[in-house]
Design a protein around this motif. Structure first.
Motif, PDB file in Angstrom:
ATOM      1  N   SER A   1      34.653  39.374  35.845  1.00 37.69           N
ATOM      2  CA  SER A   1      35.317  40.181  34.966  1.00 37.69           C
ATOM      3  C   SER A   1      34.399  41.407  34.436  1.00 37.69           C
ATOM      4  O   SER A   1      35.022  42.433  34.050  1.00 37.69           O
ATOM      5  CB  SER A   1      35.275  39.412  33.335  1.00 37.69           C
ATOM      6  N   ALA A   2      33.297  41.400  35.191  1.00 44.16           N
ATOM      7  CA  ALA A   2      32.561  42.640  35.237  1.00 44.16           C
ATOM      8  C   ALA A   2      33.206  43.980  36.029  1.00 44.16           C
ATOM      9  O   ALA A   2      32.834  45.051  36.011  1.00 44.16           O
ATOM     10  CB  ALA A   2      31.238  42.471  35.474  1.00 44.16           C
ATOM     11  N   LEU A   3      33.660  43.390  36.917  1.00 42.03           N
ATOM     12  CA  LEU A   3      34.430  44.315  38.172  1.00 42.03           C
ATOM     13  C   LEU A   3      35.795  44.835  37.570  1.00 42.03           C
ATOM     14  O   LEU A   3      36.782  44.155  37.022  1.00 42.03           O
ATOM     15  CB  LEU A   3      34.490  43.534  39.299  1.00 42.03           C
ATOM     16  N   ALA A   4      36.142  46.121  37.702  1.00 38.28           N
ATOM     17  CA  ALA A   4      37.359  46.692  37.192  1.00 38.28           C
ATOM     18  C   ALA A   4      37.902  47.768  38.412  1.00 38.28           C
ATOM     19  O   ALA A   4      37.083  48.471  38.770  1.00 38.28           O
ATOM     20  CB  ALA A   4      37.468  46.978  35.894  1.00 38.28           C
TER      21      ALA A   4
ATOM     22  N   PRO B   1      40.670  31.137  35.628  1.00 32.50           N
ATOM     23  CA  PRO B   1      39.540  31.823  35.385  1.00 32.50           C
ATOM     24  C   PRO B   1      39.650  33.391  35.726  1.00 32.50           C
ATOM     25  O   PRO B   1      38.836  34.289  35.593  1.00 32.50           O
ATOM     26  CB  PRO B   1      38.526  31.036  36.315  1.00 32.50           C
ATOM     27  N   ASN B   2      40.571  33.679  36.558  1.00 33.32           N
ATOM     28  CA  ASN B   2      40.872  35.183  37.024  1.00 33.32           C
ATOM     29  C   ASN B   2      41.381  36.499  35.857  1.00 33.32           C
ATOM     30  O   ASN B   2      41.555  37.254  36.121  1.00 33.32           O
ATOM     31  CB  ASN B   2      41.681  35.376  38.087  1.00 33.32           C
ATOM     32  N   PHE B   3      41.697  35.413  34.754  1.00 31.70           N
ATOM     33  CA  PHE B   3      42.100  36.432  33.584  1.00 31.70           C
ATOM     34  C   PHE B   3      40.906  36.898  32.682  1.00 31.70           C
ATOM     35  O   PHE B   3      40.048  36.147  32.464  1.00 31.70           O
ATOM     36  CB  PHE B   3      43.207  35.584  32.406  1.00 31.70           C
ATOM     37  N   ASN B   4      41.080  38.291  32.407  1.00 31.64           N
ATOM     38  CA  ASN B   4      40.392  38.983  31.297  1.00 31.64           C
ATOM     39  C   ASN B   4      41.055  39.532  30.258  1.00 31.64           C
ATOM     40  O   ASN B   4      42.084  40.218  30.751  1.00 31.64           O
ATOM     41  CB  ASN B   4      39.281  39.927  32.045  1.00 31.64           C
ATOM     42  N   ALA B   5      40.622  39.635  29.131  1.00 36.09           N
ATOM     43  CA  ALA B   5      41.050  40.644  28.183  1.00 36.09           C
ATOM     44  C   ALA B   5      40.186  41.941  28.148  1.00 36.09           C
ATOM     45  O   ALA B   5      38.851  41.708  28.457  1.00 36.09           O
ATOM     46  CB  ALA B   5      40.728  40.082  26.527  1.00 36.09           C
ATOM     47  N   ARG B   6      40.835  43.028  27.888  1.00 36.94           N
ATOM     48  CA  ARG B   6      39.679  44.330  28.437  1.00 36.94           C
ATOM     49  C   ARG B   6      39.912  45.341  27.237  1.00 36.94           C
ATOM     50  O   ARG B   6      41.272  45.509  26.811  1.00 36.94           O
ATOM     51  CB  ARG B   6      40.201  44.975  29.658  1.00 36.94           C
TER      52      ARG B   6
ATOM     53  N   GLU C   1      37.287  41.119  42.921  1.00 43.63           N
ATOM     54  CA  GLU C   1      37.334  42.478  43.741  1.00 43.63           C
ATOM     55  C   GLU C   1      37.934  43.453  43.134  1.00 43.63           C
ATOM     56  O   GLU C   1      37.651  44.558  43.197  1.00 43.63           O
ATOM     57  CB  GLU C   1      37.391  42.410  44.999  1.00 43.63           C
ATOM     58  N   ALA C   2      39.117  43.101  42.584  1.00 48.82           N
ATOM     59  CA  ALA C   2      40.129  44.218  42.339  1.00 48.82           C
ATOM     60  C   ALA C   2      41.178  43.532  41.184  1.00 48.82           C
ATOM     61  O   ALA C   2      41.328  42.232  40.991  1.00 48.82           O
ATOM     62  CB  ALA C   2      40.968  44.684  43.416  1.00 48.82           C
ATOM     63  N   ASP C   3      41.423  44.432  40.347  1.00 55.68           N
ATOM     64  CA  ASP C   3      42.701  44.037  39.438  1.00 55.68           C
ATOM     65  C   ASP C   3      44.204  43.728  40.054  1.00 55.68           C
ATOM     66  O   ASP C   3      44.244  44.912  40.962  1.00 55.68           O
ATOM     67  CB  ASP C   3      42.844  45.117  38.124  1.00 55.68           C
ATOM     68  N   LEU C   4      44.473  42.771  40.033  1.00 58.77           N
ATOM     69  CA  LEU C   4      45.938  42.288  40.841  1.00 58.77           C
ATOM     70  C   LEU C   4      47.096  42.489  39.789  1.00 58.77           C
ATOM     71  O   LEU C   4      48.241  42.877  40.374  1.00 58.77           O
ATOM     72  CB  LEU C   4      45.691  41.163  41.527  1.00 58.77           C
TER      73      LEU C   4
ATOM     74  N   VAL D   1      22.062  34.457  48.065  1.00 60.23           N
ATOM     75  CA  VAL D   1      22.845  33.566  47.219  1.00 60.23           C
ATOM     76  C   VAL D   1      23.047  33.695  45.635  1.00 60.23           C
ATOM     77  O   VAL D   1      23.924  33.611  44.945  1.00 60.23           O
ATOM     78  CB  VAL D   1      22.064  32.070  47.396  1.00 60.23           C
ATOM     79  N   LEU D   2      21.946  34.313  45.073  1.00 60.61           N
ATOM     80  CA  LEU D   2      21.608  34.522  43.763  1.00 60.61           C
ATOM     81  C   LEU D   2      22.833  35.604  43.371  1.00 60.61           C
ATOM     82  O   LEU D   2      23.469  35.655  42.549  1.00 60.61           O
ATOM     83  CB  LEU D   2      20.249  34.985  43.439  1.00 60.61           C
ATOM     84  N   ALA D   3      22.799  36.763  44.339  1.00 61.05           N
ATOM     85  CA  ALA D   3      23.714  37.990  44.176  1.00 61.05           C
ATOM     86  C   ALA D   3      25.079  37.524  44.174  1.00 61.05           C
ATOM     87  O   ALA D   3      26.127  37.898  43.331  1.00 61.05           O
ATOM     88  CB  ALA D   3      23.511  39.022  45.029  1.00 61.05           C
ATOM     89  N   ALA D   4      25.283  36.686  45.063  1.00 61.52           N
ATOM     90  CA  ALA D   4      26.774  36.020  45.380  1.00 61.52           C
ATOM     91  C   ALA D   4      27.014  35.164  44.058  1.00 61.52           C
ATOM     92  O   ALA D   4      28.141  35.538  43.420  1.00 61.52           O
ATOM     93  CB  ALA D   4      26.951  35.255  46.444  1.00 61.52           C
ATOM     94  N   GLY D   5      26.360  34.236  43.605  1.00 58.66           N
ATOM     95  CA  GLY D   5      26.454  33.617  42.552  1.00 58.66           C
ATOM     96  C   GLY D   5      26.615  34.416  41.201  1.00 58.66           C
ATOM     97  O   GLY D   5      27.624  34.201  40.529  1.00 58.66           O
ATOM     98  N   ALA D   6      26.006  35.440  41.148  1.00 57.69           N
ATOM     99  CA  ALA D   6      26.065  36.431  39.853  1.00 57.69           C
ATOM    100  C   ALA D   6      27.555  36.983  39.916  1.00 57.69           C
ATOM    101  O   ALA D   6      28.089  37.125  38.896  1.00 57.69           O
ATOM    102  CB  ALA D   6      25.173  37.589  39.766  1.00 57.69           C
ATOM    103  N   LEU D   7      27.932  37.514  41.055  1.00 57.69           N
ATOM    104  CA  LEU D   7      29.377  38.040  41.267  1.00 57.69           C
ATOM    105  C   LEU D   7      30.314  36.989  40.940  1.00 57.69           C
ATOM    106  O   LEU D   7      31.497  37.357  40.395  1.00 57.69           O
ATOM    107  CB  LEU D   7      29.528  38.519  42.698  1.00 57.69           C
ATOM    108  N   ALA D   8      30.336  35.806  41.466  1.00 55.34           N
ATOM    109  CA  ALA D   8      31.127  34.770  41.318  1.00 55.34           C
ATOM    110  C   ALA D   8      31.194  34.227  39.779  1.00 55.34           C
ATOM    111  O   ALA D   8      32.347  33.858  39.323  1.00 55.34           O
ATOM    112  CB  ALA D   8      30.817  33.461  42.333  1.00 55.34           C
TER     113      ALA D   8
END
Length: 178
Positions: free
Chosen positions: A20-23, A86-91, A142-145, A9-16
């Protein structure tokens, strides 16, 4: 078993909490100003990102770095669309700056559902605490769309030479034959 479930649960919460850490590099690159399309079953929407730059706006949130903004336009092409802001990130390279989606401003993009044919425009804000971003990404966790590169348009090269059958040339002043 309880510790394993809690760790999951904690790992899933960290991912959720930090998509933005995923690219990845699977999404085609768009230039800032171009529309990108997202398809989810019968629902089709386009997003256009423009004007990625430092912001002079004042927002109701303390900023740790420098406030950046980009203008986003979401269009419901088919079906009812819920803008997932919330799915937007500047990189900048590997550094991601998650959109400040929880900060409501008059100039921000409205997250309300759009009926087919409707569109909504407004600003996305980012708290940039490291290198200046050069792109905006739409990442589903999970992925940049969609990826918009903040780069100048390519410089037009010399006109292309078309291959055609050469036509005989006549010296200037030659009579024309009919």
């Amino acid at each position: 078993p309880m510790k394993i479930a809690l760790a999951a649960v904690l790992a899933a919460g960290a991912l959720a909490a930090a998509p933005s850490a995923l690219a990845d590099d699977s999404a085609p690159d768009l230039r800032v100003g171009q529309a990108g399309t997202l398809v989810n079953g019968d629902v089709v929407q386009t997003w256009t990102i423009s004007g990625l730059r430092k912001s002079g706006d004042v927002i109701p949130r303390e900023i740790a770095g420098t406030l950046w903004e980009a203008t986003a336009t979401n269009t419901a092409v088919a079906g009812s669309v819920i803008p997932i802001i919330p799915n937007f990130n500047a990189r900048a390279g590997v550094d991601n700056y998650r959109v400040l989606f929880g900060v409501a401003t008059a100039q921000g993009i409205n997250p309300a559902t759009l009926a087919q044919g409707e569109k909504s425009s407004g600003k996305l804000y980012f708290d940039v605490t490291g290198p200046n971003p050069d792109r905006v990404v739409f990442n589903d966790g999970e992925a940049d769309l969609l990826v918009w590169i903040n780069a100048p348009a390519p410089v037009a090269g010399p006109p292309s030479v078309q291959s055609a059958t050469p036509q005989p040339t006549k010296p200037a002043g030659s009579p024309t034959t009919a």
